[in-house]
Write an enzyme that holds these catalytic residues in place. Structure first.
Site, PDB file in Angstrom:
ATOM      1  N   GLU A  24     -66.724  16.271 -14.261  1.00 59.13           N
ATOM      2  CA  GLU A  24     -65.373  16.217 -13.692  1.00 59.13           C
ATOM      3  C   GLU A  24     -64.381  16.976 -14.569  1.00 59.13           C
ATOM      4  O   GLU A  24     -64.477  16.969 -15.781  1.00 59.13           O
ATOM      5  CB  GLU A  24     -64.922  14.770 -13.507  1.00 59.13           C
ATOM      6  CG  GLU A  24     -65.658  13.793 -14.323  1.00 59.13           C
ATOM      7  CD  GLU A  24     -65.036  12.401 -14.344  1.00 59.13           C
ATOM      8  OE1 GLU A  24     -63.937  12.194 -13.854  1.00 59.13           O
ATOM      9  OE2 GLU A  24     -65.694  11.523 -14.910  1.00 59.13           O
ATOM     10  N   ASP A  84     -61.043   3.386 -10.956  1.00 60.36           N
ATOM     11  CA  ASP A  84     -61.749   4.350 -11.795  1.00 60.36           C
ATOM     12  C   ASP A  84     -61.137   4.325 -13.205  1.00 60.36           C
ATOM     13  O   ASP A  84     -60.089   3.719 -13.451  1.00 60.36           O
ATOM     14  CB  ASP A  84     -61.694   5.752 -11.160  1.00 60.36           C
ATOM     15  CG  ASP A  84     -62.832   6.650 -11.651  1.00 60.36           C
ATOM     16  OD1 ASP A  84     -63.474   6.314 -12.676  1.00 60.36           O
ATOM     17  OD2 ASP A  84     -63.083   7.703 -11.019  1.00 60.36           O
TER      18      ASP A  84
HETATM   19  C1  BGC Z   1     -66.138   8.862 -20.297  1.00 59.64           C
HETATM   20  C2  BGC Z   1     -66.458   8.997 -18.826  1.00 59.64           C
HETATM   21  C3  BGC Z   1     -65.211   8.962 -18.080  1.00 59.64           C
HETATM   22  C4  BGC Z   1     -64.219   9.976 -18.605  1.00 59.64           C
HETATM   23  C5  BGC Z   1     -62.928   9.880 -17.858  1.00 59.64           C
HETATM   24  C6  BGC Z   1     -65.162   9.919 -20.709  1.00 59.64           C
HETATM   25  O1  BGC Z   1     -64.849   9.772 -22.053  1.00 59.64           O
HETATM   26  O2  BGC Z   1     -67.287   8.979 -21.045  1.00 59.64           O
HETATM   27  O3  BGC Z   1     -67.286   7.974 -18.395  1.00 59.64           O
HETATM   28  O4  BGC Z   1     -65.507   9.208 -16.746  1.00 59.64           O
HETATM   29  O5  BGC Z   1     -64.000   9.804 -19.975  1.00 59.64           O
HETATM   30  O6  BGC Z   1     -61.949  10.675 -18.442  1.00 59.64           O
HETATM   31  C1  BGC Z   2     -65.501   8.919 -12.949  1.00 54.12           C
HETATM   32  C2  BGC Z   2     -66.321   7.925 -12.207  1.00 54.12           C
HETATM   33  C3  BGC Z   2     -67.155   7.140 -13.168  1.00 54.12           C
HETATM   34  C4  BGC Z   2     -66.294   6.530 -14.229  1.00 54.12           C
HETATM   35  C5  BGC Z   2     -67.063   5.731 -15.256  1.00 54.12           C
HETATM   36  C6  BGC Z   2     -64.771   8.304 -14.089  1.00 54.12           C
HETATM   37  O1  BGC Z   2     -64.141   9.282 -14.860  1.00 54.12           O
HETATM   38  O2  BGC Z   2     -64.575   9.495 -12.056  1.00 54.12           O
HETATM   39  O3  BGC Z   2     -67.113   8.569 -11.265  1.00 54.12           O
HETATM   40  O4  BGC Z   2     -67.864   6.163 -12.463  1.00 54.12           O
HETATM   41  O5  BGC Z   2     -65.605   7.547 -14.895  1.00 54.12           O
HETATM   42  O6  BGC Z   2     -67.779   6.535 -16.106  1.00 54.12           O
END
Ligand code: BGC
Ligand code: BGC
Length: 811
Positions: free
Chosen positions: A501, A305
Site C-alpha cells: 500500500e 483499519d
Molecule cells: C504495518 C502495516 C500497516 C501499515 C499502515 C505498517 O507499519 O506493518 O501492517 O498496514 O503500517 O501504515
Molecule cells: C491495511 C490493512 C491491513 C492492516 C493491518 C492496513 O494498513 O490497509 O489491509 O489489514 O493494515 O496490517
C-alpha cells in the site's frame, strides 16, 4: 480451533488467591461455572450473561486492538484488551511457527488471567498464505487467483491458509481483500481478484475456506472482508484516496463482493481508509450502519483499519472527534496499534459525556463477544499445535503450485514458441527469475516485501531447471549478458520489485524499469526467440515493446511455488488463466475496464491456450435413428463420436447414390432435418467434425419416408443397427404423421433376393416371396398423432452380399 487446554482456568483462582485480580463474580459463585462459561447454552445467552458482569472499562477494552510490538502481556491483563494484532511484518523472534504459537499463548494466557477470563482475538494479515511467518506457504496474490476463475480452488486455498494460521494460534485473518480494482495505478491492485464486481464476488468462497463450515470447527479462522467500500475505485488509483461515484455506481461496482461475503457469514468487515465523495469511510454511518449492518444484514463486527479513525478529523493523531465519529458510525473494534491507551481514555470520556451511548458500546461488545463464543475460544483458547506442522507443508505447497499454474495467462505465443521443448540450450535472464522475494511481492515476511531468500520456496529459475531436466542446458544470467545464437530460446523473467500500500501507487509510468528493458534488449540482440514472463502485481504498459517479444506470459505474483510457472512454460500444465483485469494499450488509458469502450491491448478475460496438433479425426457416429417423421421433417439421433481433442459438431447428409448434400448441422448427437417433401423417401447419414475440421468416417444410413400430409397416415424409417457379412439387424420407427389416432398399422418392405427374415420383435411379420408385411404387436398398435414406436428384425443374406431391405412403406 483451539487446543483442549481447559487447565488454563486454574490460573484465575491462583491469581485471585494472590490478590492480583478481583473477579466480578463472588468467590462463591466462581467455582460453579457462570452461565457464560457453559458451552451447552446458546451463544446469545452466554453473551448476555457475560455482559451483565462487565464494567465499562472491560467493555472498552473489548473494543480495543493493539499491535503486538506496542503491548505487553501485562497490558493485555491490566487493560482487558479485546484484541492484539501483528501488523505487516510484525513477528516474534525467531520468526518460526512455533514461536508465533508461544507468543500467542502468552497473550492469551494474559487475557485469561483477567477476572472474567475473556480470551483475546489475535489478528494478522494472511493475505496470500500466512505471509508474516517464515516457512509458511505463500500463495499467489489475489490477482493471480482471479485469473484462475476457479472459486473452488480459492476455497481450498482458504482452508489451507486457515490451517497454517491456526497452527500459530492466530484466530483472525484480515483477508480477503474484496476490493474491485478499477485503476491499475493503485498499488493494491494485486490484492484484488479482479476489476469486475462479479469476479471478486465469486471468490468470496475463500471466506468459507477460512472460516470452515462453522466457526468452532477444526482450524476455523475468522475472516475479514476488506476494505469497505470502494477502496479500489479512488480517483487516479490513489491509495486511501477518494472514490467519486454515484451511489448507484458504488452499489453496482464495489458493494456486490461484500454482499457475497455477508451471505457466506463473514465474521468481520474492515473499513477502508478511502473516502466516498469526500467523506471518510471510517466515519460513514450510512454505509456502515445503514447499508452494511442494516440492509446487508451483517451481524459480525466492524473493525477499523490501521489508525484509520485518525484521519476522520483531518488532523494527525487520535482525537475525541475521531473516536466518537467512528464508533457512532458503527465501528465496533478499533485498530489503534500504538495509541490504544489514549483511545480507551478518549472513548471512556465520550461515553461519560453521553456523546457515545452505552447502547452503542453494548452493541459493539455484543458483536465482538458473539464471534469469540462462536469460535469456541472460551473452551479452547490456546494454540492447537496439531496444525503447527502444516505451516509450509508439502500438501499446501502442492496446492499453491497448482494455483500458480492455473493463474498463468499466456498473452502472446508467436510461432508456438511455447510450450518450451526439452533438450538443447535454454537461456534464462531477469532479476525476477531467481528471487523468492520478488516473485512473492509485498505482504511477504515484511509489509512492503523485499528481494532475496526471505523464506523457503522454489524460484521460477529453479522450476525451469527442474522442468527442463538433465538433457537440457539451462544458463542463467541476471542481466541477459552472455547469451549467443547457440541457444534455442531465451526466457526473460522481469517485472515489478515488491511493494505494498502507498508505495506501490504509480501515478507516472506503468512501464518496465530500465534494468528489465536492458535485460530483454541483451537477449534480443542474440536473435534467439524471447519469451517474456512478467512478474508483476498488475498489467504493465508494454505495448511499444511487445512486437519484439515472441511470447508473453503474465505470471502475476506467484509466491513461493515458482514451479507452477515452469509447469505452464513447459506445457506440463496447459495454460488456462484468463485476464482478471483489462490490459491497457498505454498508461494514459487508466482507468481502463471491461465495457468502458476503450481499446485495450488485451481484453478482460483474454488468455491463450497452446494450440494442439490435431491430425486424428473423430470416430464414426452411430447409425442414426429417425423419430418424429412428419410430411416435411424428421428428427435423427445417433450415438456420439469421440475424439482425442474434442468433437466440434456433426453434419447430417442426404445420400443419393454417390452424391451427398448437407441437410443439417448440429453441435449435439441429434438434429431435426426440415424442408422435406411430403411422401418422399430419403436416406441420411452423419459425419462428426473436430475443431480443426477433421471429418470422421460416415455413419450407417437411415431411410425415412415422409408422410403424405393427409388425415391418416404413417411413416416407417429404418435404421441399420448392425450388419455383418451374412446378415443384419434393422430397427424400424413407425410415426403417426396424420391428424387422427392410429389403432393399428402395417409396414411393408422388400427383401433382396436370397435374403430371409430370421427373427423379429415388437411386431408380427409375414413373408410372401420377397415382400414382407409387418403388423403392430398388441401393445404398440395405438399411436396418437405425432407419436412413434419401433420394432426390429434380423435378416440373413448370402455371404458377401452387401444389400439391405428397401422400400419401407407404412399404411
Ligand atoms: C504495518 C502495516 C500497516 C501499515 C499502515 C505498517 O507499519 O506493518 O501492517 O498496514 O503500517 O501504515
Ligand atoms: C491495511 C490493512 C491491513 C492492516 C493491518 C492496513 O494498513 O490497509 O489491509 O489489514 O493494515 O496490517
Amino acid at each position: 480451533m483451539r487446543s483442549r487446554h481447559w487447565a488454563i482456568r486454574a490460573a484465575v483462582p491462583l491469581l485471585v488467591a494472590a490478590g492480583l485480580v478481583v473477579p466480578r463474580a463472588s468467590a462463591a459463585s466462581w467455582n460453579a461455572a457462570a452461565p457464560y462459561q457453559d458451552p451447552s447454552l446458546p451463544v446469545p445467552t452466554r453473551v448476555a450473561d457475560l455482559m451483565s458482569r462487565m464494567t465499562l472499562d472491560e467493555k472498552l477494552g473489548q473494543m480495543t486492538q493493539a499491535e503486538r510490538g506496542s503491548v505487553s502481556n501485562a497490558d493485555v491483563t491490566t487493560y482487558r484488551l479485546g484484541s492484539v494484532l501483528s501488523g505487516g511484518g510484525s513477528a516474534p523472534s525467531p520468526n518460526t511457527a512455533a514461536s508465533w504459537a508461544d507468543m500467542y499463548d502468552g497473550f492469551q494466557n494474559a487475557a485469561l488471567a483477567t477476572p472474567l477470563g475473556i480470551p483475546i482475538l489475535y489478528g494478522a494479515d494472511a493475505v496470500h498464505g500466512h505471509n508474516n511467518v517464515v516457512g509458511a506457504t505463500i500463495f499467489p496474490h489475489n490477482i493471480g487467483l482471479g485469473a484462475t476463475r476457479d472459486p473452488a480452488l480459492v476455497e481450498r486455498i482458504g482452508r489451507a491458509v486457515a490451517e497454517e494460521v491456526s497452527g500459530t494460534g492466530v484466530d483472525w485473518d484480515f483477508a480477503p481483500c474484496l476490493c474491485v480494482a478499477r485503476n491499475d495505478r493503485w498499488g493494491r491492485t494485486y490484492e484484488s481478484f479482479g476489476e469486475t464486481p462479479e469476479l471478486p464476488s465469486s471468490m468470496a468462497t475463500i471466506v468459507t475456506g477460512l472460516q470452515g463450515a462453522t466457526l468452532n470447527g477444526p482450524a476455523s479462522v475468522l475472516a475479514t472482508a476488506k476494505h469497505y467500500v470502494g477502496d479500489g475505485g479512488t480517483t487516479g488509483g490513489v491509495d486511501q484516496g477518494d472514490t467519486q461515484l454515484s451511489e448507484a455506481d458504488l452499489r453496482a461496482i464495489h458493494l456486490p463482493p461484500f454482499r457475497a461475503a455477508v451471505e457466506r457469514g463473514v465474521g468481520s468487515v474492515m473499513i477502508s481508509f478511502s473516502s466516498w465523495n469526500g467523506a471518510r469511510l471510517h466515519g460513514h454511518q450510512y454505509l456502515i450502519t445503514t447499508v452494511l449492518k442494516g440492509e446487508l444484514g451483517f451481524s459480525g463486527f466492524v473493525v477499523s483499519d490501521w489508525n484509520g479513525i485518525d484521519q476522520i478529523d483531518g488532523a494527525p493523531g487520535t482525537s475525541a472527534l475521531d473516536v466518537r465519529t467512528a464508533v457512532n458510525a458503527g465501528v465496533d473494534m478499533v485498530m489503534v496499534p500504538t495509541a490504544w491507551r489514549q483511545f480507551i481514555d478518549l472513548l471512556r470520556a465520550e461515553v461519560q459525556a453521553g456523546r457515545v451511548t452505552t447502547a452503542r458500546v453494548d452493541d459493539a461488545v455484543r458483536r465482538i463477544l458473539t464471534k469469540k463464543f462462536e469460535l469456541g475460544l472460551f473452551e479452547k483458547p490456546l494454540t492447537d499445535r496439531s496444525y503447527t506442522s502444516t505451516v509450509g507443508s508439502a500438501a499446501h505447497r502442492a496446492l499453491a503450485r497448482e494455483a500458480v499454474a492455473k493463474s498463468q495467462v499466456v498473452l502472446k505465443n508467436d510461432g508456438n514458441v511455447l510450450p518450451l521443448a526439452r533438450g538443447g540450450k535454454i537461456f534464462v535472464a531477469g532479476r525476477s527469475a531467481d528471487d523468492i522475494g520478488y516473485q512473492s511481492g509485498g505482504w511477504t515476511i515484511s509489509w512492503q516485501g523485499s528481494s532475496g531468500n526471505i523464506t523457503p520456496g522454489t524460484t521460477i529459475l529453479q522450476g525451469i531447471r527442474n522442468s527442463a531436466g538433465s538433457g537440457t542446458t539451462v544458463t542463467y544470467s541476471r542481466d541477459g549478458t552472455g547469451i549467443d545464437s547457440s541457444y534455442r530460446v531465451a526466457v526473460a523473467v522481469v517485472g515489478e520489485p515488491p511493494y505494498a500500500e502507498g508505495q506501490g501507487d504509480r501515478p507516472g509510468s506503468l512501464g518496465l524499469e530500465a534494468a528489465d528493458l536492458n535485460t530483454i534488449a541483451n537477449l534480443r540482440a542474440s536473435g534467439v526467440p524471447v519469451v517474456v514472463v512478467l512478474v508483476s502485481g498488475r498489467p504493465l504498459d508494454i505495448a511499444s515493446q511487445l512486437s519484439g517479444w515472441n511470447a508473453l506470459v503474465a505470471a502475476w505474483l506467484p509466491g513461493t511455488e515458482g514451479q507452477g510457472v515452469a509447469d505452464v512454460l513447459f506445457g506440463t500444465v496447459q495454460p488456462a488463466g484468463k485476464l482478471p483485469v483489462t490490459w491497457m494499450s498505454s498508461a494514459s488509458q487508466q482507468p481502463i475496464n471491461s465495457g468502458d469502450g476503450k481499446t485495450p491491448l488485451f481484453p478482460y478475460g483474454f488468455g491463450l491456450t497452446y494450440a494442439k496438433e490435431d491430425s486424428s479425426p473423430p470416430t464414426a457416429p452411430g447409425t442414426p435413428v429417425a423419430s418424429a417423421v412428419t410430411s416435411s421433417s424428421a428428427t435423427l439421433t445417433w450415438a456420439a463420436s469421440s475424439d482425442d481433442v474434442g468433437v466440434a459438431g456433426y453434419d447430417v447428409v442426404r445420400v443419393q447414390g454417390s452424391t451427398e448434400t448437407v441437410a443439417a448441422t448440429s453441435a449435439t448427437a441429434s438434429a431435426t432435418v426440415t424442408g422435406l417433401a411430403a411422401g418422399t423417401s430419403y436416406t441420411f447419414a452423419v459425419y462428426a467434425r473436430d475443431a480443426v475440421g477433421n471429418r470422421s468416417p460416415r455413419s450407417g444410413t437411415v431411410s425415412v419416408t415422409t408422410g403424405g400430409g393427409q388425415a391418416g397416415g404413417c411413416t416407417a424409417a429404418a435404421s441399420v443397427q448392425s450388419q455383418w457379412s451374412t446378415g443384419y439387424v434393422i430397427q424400424v420407427t413407425v410415426t403417426n404423421t396424420g391428424t387422427t389416432s392410429l389403432t393399428g398399422w402395417g409396414v411393408t418392405f422388400t427383401l433382396p433376393a436370397g435374403h430371409a427374415v430370421t427373427g423379429s420383435w415388437n411386431v408380427t411379420m409375414t413373408t410372401s416371396g420377397q415382400a414382407v408385411t409387418a403388423r403392430n404387436a398388441a401393445h404398440n398398435g395405438s399411436l396418437a398423432p405425432g407419436a412413434s414406436t419401433s420394432f426390429g428384425f434380423q435378416g440373413s443374406r448370402p455371404n458377401g452380399d452387401t444389400r439391405l431391405p428397401s422400400g419401407y412403406a407404412c399404411g
